[in-house]
Design an enzyme around this catalytic site. Sequence first.
Site, PDB file in Angstrom:
ATOM      1  N   GLU A 149      -1.813  71.695  42.004  1.00 24.36           N
ATOM      2  CA  GLU A 149      -2.134  71.348  40.616  1.00 24.36           C
ATOM      3  C   GLU A 149      -3.509  70.675  40.559  1.00 24.36           C
ATOM      4  OE1 GLU A 149      -0.707  72.087  37.693  1.00 24.36           O
ATOM      5  OE2 GLU A 149      -2.575  71.177  37.073  1.00 24.36           O
ATOM      6  N   GLU A 153      -5.758  63.182  34.937  1.00 22.68           N
ATOM      7  CA  GLU A 153      -5.082  62.312  33.986  1.00 22.68           C
ATOM      8  C   GLU A 153      -5.984  62.086  32.771  1.00 22.68           C
ATOM      9  OE1 GLU A 153      -3.520  58.842  35.980  1.00 22.68           O
ATOM     10  OE2 GLU A 153      -2.710  60.109  37.574  1.00 22.68           O
ATOM     11  N   CYS A 258      -5.259  59.863  43.281  1.00 22.07           N
ATOM     12  CA  CYS A 258      -5.443  61.049  44.126  1.00 22.07           C
ATOM     13  C   CYS A 258      -6.686  61.037  45.012  1.00 22.07           C
ATOM     14  CB  CYS A 258      -5.410  62.288  43.258  1.00 22.07           C
ATOM     15  SG  CYS A 258      -3.737  62.536  42.629  1.00 22.07           S
TER      16      CYS A 258
HETATM   17  P1  NAD Z   1       4.007  60.088  40.276  1.00 23.85           P
HETATM   18  O1  NAD Z   1       4.167  58.988  41.243  1.00 23.85           O
HETATM   19  O2  NAD Z   1       3.481  59.804  38.904  1.00 23.85           O
HETATM   20  O3  NAD Z   1       5.420  60.822  40.083  1.00 23.85           O
HETATM   21  C1  NAD Z   1       6.269  61.203  41.118  1.00 23.85           C
HETATM   22  C2  NAD Z   1       7.707  61.130  40.596  1.00 23.85           C
HETATM   23  O4  NAD Z   1       8.576  61.722  41.556  1.00 23.85           O
HETATM   24  C3  NAD Z   1       8.196  59.697  40.388  1.00 23.85           C
HETATM   25  O5  NAD Z   1       8.701  59.543  39.079  1.00 23.85           O
HETATM   26  C4  NAD Z   1       9.298  59.539  41.446  1.00 23.85           C
HETATM   27  O6  NAD Z   1      10.334  58.670  41.051  1.00 23.85           O
HETATM   28  C5  NAD Z   1       9.780  60.978  41.554  1.00 23.85           C
HETATM   29  N1  NAD Z   1      10.553  61.278  42.769  1.00 23.85           N
HETATM   30  C6  NAD Z   1      10.422  60.771  44.020  1.00 23.85           C
HETATM   31  N2  NAD Z   1      11.324  61.338  44.850  1.00 23.85           N
HETATM   32  C7  NAD Z   1      12.053  62.212  44.117  1.00 23.85           C
HETATM   33  C8  NAD Z   1      13.126  63.115  44.389  1.00 23.85           C
HETATM   34  N3  NAD Z   1      13.666  63.206  45.620  1.00 23.85           N
HETATM   35  N4  NAD Z   1      13.619  63.861  43.383  1.00 23.85           N
HETATM   36  C9  NAD Z   1      13.103  63.768  42.140  1.00 23.85           C
HETATM   37  N5  NAD Z   1      12.087  62.951  41.818  1.00 23.85           N
HETATM   38  C10 NAD Z   1      11.577  62.172  42.788  1.00 23.85           C
HETATM   39  O7  NAD Z   1       3.107  61.185  40.994  1.00 23.85           O
HETATM   40  P2  NAD Z   1       2.068  62.210  40.325  1.00 23.85           P
HETATM   41  O8  NAD Z   1       0.833  61.493  39.933  1.00 23.85           O
HETATM   42  O9  NAD Z   1       2.787  63.043  39.321  1.00 23.85           O
HETATM   43  O10 NAD Z   1       1.698  63.093  41.614  1.00 23.85           O
HETATM   44  C11 NAD Z   1       2.637  63.943  42.201  1.00 23.85           C
HETATM   45  C12 NAD Z   1       1.931  64.820  43.220  1.00 23.85           C
HETATM   46  O11 NAD Z   1       0.978  65.653  42.550  1.00 23.85           O
HETATM   47  C13 NAD Z   1       1.118  64.061  44.282  1.00 23.85           C
HETATM   48  O12 NAD Z   1       1.172  64.775  45.492  1.00 23.85           O
HETATM   49  C14 NAD Z   1      -0.299  64.088  43.738  1.00 23.85           C
HETATM   50  O13 NAD Z   1      -1.260  64.009  44.758  1.00 23.85           O
HETATM   51  C15 NAD Z   1      -0.352  65.440  43.067  1.00 23.85           C
HETATM   52  N6  NAD Z   1      -1.297  65.527  41.947  1.00 23.85           N
HETATM   53  C16 NAD Z   1      -1.397  64.505  41.049  1.00 23.85           C
HETATM   54  C17 NAD Z   1      -2.276  64.610  39.969  1.00 23.85           C
HETATM   55  C18 NAD Z   1      -2.477  63.471  38.996  1.00 23.85           C
HETATM   56  O14 NAD Z   1      -3.446  63.498  38.256  1.00 23.85           O
HETATM   57  N7  NAD Z   1      -1.615  62.484  38.932  1.00 23.85           N
HETATM   58  C19 NAD Z   1      -3.015  65.792  39.795  1.00 23.85           C
HETATM   59  C20 NAD Z   1      -2.851  66.836  40.723  1.00 23.85           C
HETATM   60  C21 NAD Z   1      -1.980  66.694  41.796  1.00 23.85           C
HETATM   61  C1  UGA Z   2      -8.702  64.213  39.869  1.00 24.65           C
HETATM   62  C2  UGA Z   2      -9.272  65.635  39.727  1.00 24.65           C
HETATM   63  O1  UGA Z   2     -10.261  65.651  38.699  1.00 24.65           O
HETATM   64  C3  UGA Z   2      -8.182  66.625  39.369  1.00 24.65           C
HETATM   65  O2  UGA Z   2      -8.706  67.945  39.335  1.00 24.65           O
HETATM   66  C4  UGA Z   2      -7.097  66.542  40.428  1.00 24.65           C
HETATM   67  O3  UGA Z   2      -6.021  67.406  40.090  1.00 24.65           O
HETATM   68  C5  UGA Z   2      -6.580  65.127  40.526  1.00 24.65           C
HETATM   69  O4  UGA Z   2      -7.674  64.228  40.845  1.00 24.65           O
HETATM   70  C6  UGA Z   2      -5.549  64.979  41.593  1.00 24.65           C
HETATM   71  O5  UGA Z   2      -5.579  65.672  42.586  1.00 24.65           O
HETATM   72  O6  UGA Z   2      -4.695  64.140  41.356  1.00 24.65           O
HETATM   73  P1  UGA Z   2      -8.080  62.240  38.208  1.00 24.65           P
HETATM   74  O7  UGA Z   2      -7.946  61.408  39.439  1.00 24.65           O
HETATM   75  O8  UGA Z   2      -7.009  62.177  37.185  1.00 24.65           O
HETATM   76  O9  UGA Z   2      -8.212  63.801  38.616  1.00 24.65           O
HETATM   77  O10 UGA Z   2      -9.410  61.838  37.464  1.00 24.65           O
HETATM   78  P2  UGA Z   2     -10.968  62.265  37.499  1.00 24.65           P
HETATM   79  O11 UGA Z   2     -11.390  62.486  36.115  1.00 24.65           O
HETATM   80  O12 UGA Z   2     -11.242  63.322  38.473  1.00 24.65           O
HETATM   81  O13 UGA Z   2     -11.630  60.910  37.994  1.00 24.65           O
HETATM   82  C7  UGA Z   2     -11.384  60.404  39.291  1.00 24.65           C
HETATM   83  C8  UGA Z   2     -12.267  59.202  39.533  1.00 24.65           C
HETATM   84  O14 UGA Z   2     -13.637  59.609  39.673  1.00 24.65           O
HETATM   85  C9  UGA Z   2     -12.237  58.178  38.402  1.00 24.65           C
HETATM   86  O15 UGA Z   2     -12.244  56.884  38.948  1.00 24.65           O
HETATM   87  C10 UGA Z   2     -13.529  58.451  37.652  1.00 24.65           C
HETATM   88  O16 UGA Z   2     -14.004  57.338  36.959  1.00 24.65           O
HETATM   89  C11 UGA Z   2     -14.455  58.852  38.790  1.00 24.65           C
HETATM   90  N1  UGA Z   2     -15.602  59.689  38.362  1.00 24.65           N
HETATM   91  C12 UGA Z   2     -15.400  60.929  37.870  1.00 24.65           C
HETATM   92  C13 UGA Z   2     -16.889  59.193  38.515  1.00 24.65           C
HETATM   93  O17 UGA Z   2     -17.092  58.059  38.982  1.00 24.65           O
HETATM   94  N2  UGA Z   2     -17.952  59.982  38.149  1.00 24.65           N
HETATM   95  C14 UGA Z   2     -17.776  61.239  37.650  1.00 24.65           C
HETATM   96  O18 UGA Z   2     -18.795  61.908  37.344  1.00 24.65           O
HETATM   97  C15 UGA Z   2     -16.478  61.723  37.507  1.00 24.65           C
END
Ligand code: NAD
Ligand code: UGA
Length: 433
Positions: A149, A153, A258
């Site tokens: 993904e 955020e 992340c």
């Molecule tokens: P998060 O911590 O917000 O959510 C994870 C959820 O999974 C929690 O609510 C937790 O209670 C639940 N969970 C844990 N064990 C479980 C189980 N056995 N069954 C069901 N639920 C369970 O995490 P997130 O930010 O959504 O990230 C999830 C994954 O996606 C990570 O690997 C992260 O790196 C990746 N990712 C995150 C983002 C982002 O922007 N947050 C973007 C891309 C990828």
């Molecule tokens: C980032 C990636 O943008 C997503 O594509 C990815 O899916 C995600 O991580 C993930 O793997 O979880 P996110 O962490 O939500 O998303 O936010 P970003 O907008 O990427 O910002 C990350 C950090 O970089 C923030 O602290 C932001 O302030 C900083 N940033 C971003 C800078 O300092 N300069 C920039 O030009 C852009």
Amino acid sequence: MAEARTIGIFGAGWVGLVTGGCLAELGHRVIVRDVVPERIEALQAGRMPFHEPELPEVLERNRDRLHYTLDANELAEADALFVCVQTPPTYSGDADLSYVWAALDDLPQSGRRQILVMKSTVPVGTGEKVNAALEGRGLTNVGYVSNPEFLAEGSAVRDFIDPDRIVIGAFAEEDGIAVEKLYAGIEAPVVRTDVASAEMIKLAANAFLMTRISFINEIANVCEAVGADVVEVARGVGLDHRLGPHFLRAGIGYGGSCFPKDSLALKQLASNSGYHFQLLSAVIEVNELQKRRVISKLGKHLGKLRGKKIALLGLAFKAGTDDMREAPSLVLASRLLSEGADVRAWDPVANPGELMKGVVLCDSVIDAVRGADAAVIVTEWDELRGLASPEVREAMARPLIIDGRNILDPAETRRAGFAYEGVGRQPEPNSGS
Ligand code: NAD
Ligand code: UGA
């Protein structure tokens, strides 16, 4: 429109809820399972467990197709099981896959063929290991697809519905086809590939974005030394179509749930395989140092920080979210506290709770800056764009703004009677000439 399927989701976090809500929007029936009772209760009662624009509306609009549960057995009827659990760092920097394995332990007994779809960010090789474990458990009717993904955020719903690409790495062709069909209705290039490459695409994309940030932050630091303005530089550089304008905003370093963990995980993955990823190591180090540069800027204007009142404006790791995981504000607050400063803080949505012991939390910007020796813009909230106002200047003991995000105009801010320091901008007007 996609052919309606039943989808199970492990994890009601950012990725799980956005994936669930958006797949429901595409017409699928979605069962979201989490292990935290309060989270499931909140969702069942129509309350959001965190702040993400547009997500409440998506969940509400598709209420009839969304079901929330603590019971993994309810996922038995799902055609695809999306794993969206957290993968935090361990002490060694490796990704902690214990939540992924725990989710696998909870796989429901099902008579039908199910596809496990890995959305969590995992090290390369995880798919191979999980597949072997599934076979070892006799779960031969469970397929495996890596479908990383890329949502960010604050714009998560838009990123999911209108992505730059959909990456699908499968062991079996038919599983890849089935997962691609789930996304029917979303217009985006689909990258069909092998599982290991799909896993690496995710890690490499994040690492490249971080590299751009650390690069522009270092350019900013050189700009400060030689009298150029990094905002102008980034504008001029970004117009080169081979480079593009994105992720060239200099600031106080990247944070979030992340980038920091994924950089460590990739560095560690390389190192475990005998390769020293030198560039990534530098990217990480530059980022750590960048967060601390604010302290020396404060020292330049205020001398010793002991007893000085510093207002931290914005606590979330970026605007548009209440997420404080690895937020630069945490590093700043603890550095300032250990220098003996009085730290006051404001954020429109983030609530640091125990994370910021010793910091006085304020309900408004004006409360935070009252009597302050300096205001530091930590998060680029829109509410801070008008910070250089007469009211704020009057309220502060010393009108000093350290703009960690370059959201204010230096000349206008100085004209409004403030001393101003941005990131990579000229300390004084025309000082570079
Ligand atoms: P998060 O911590 O917000 O959510 C994870 C959820 O999974 C929690 O609510 C937790 O209670 C639940 N969970 C844990 N064990 C479980 C189980 N056995 N069954 C069901 N639920 C369970 O995490 P997130 O930010 O959504 O990230 C999830 C994954 O996606 C990570 O690997 C992260 O790196 C990746 N990712 C995150 C983002 C982002 O922007 N947050 C973007 C891309 C990828
Ligand atoms: C980032 C990636 O943008 C997503 O594509 C990815 O899916 C995600 O991580 C993930 O793997 O979880 P996110 O962490 O939500 O998303 O936010 P970003 O907008 O990427 O910002 C990350 C950090 O970089 C923030 O602290 C932001 O302030 C900083 N940033 C971003 C800078 O300092 N300069 C920039 O030009 C852009």
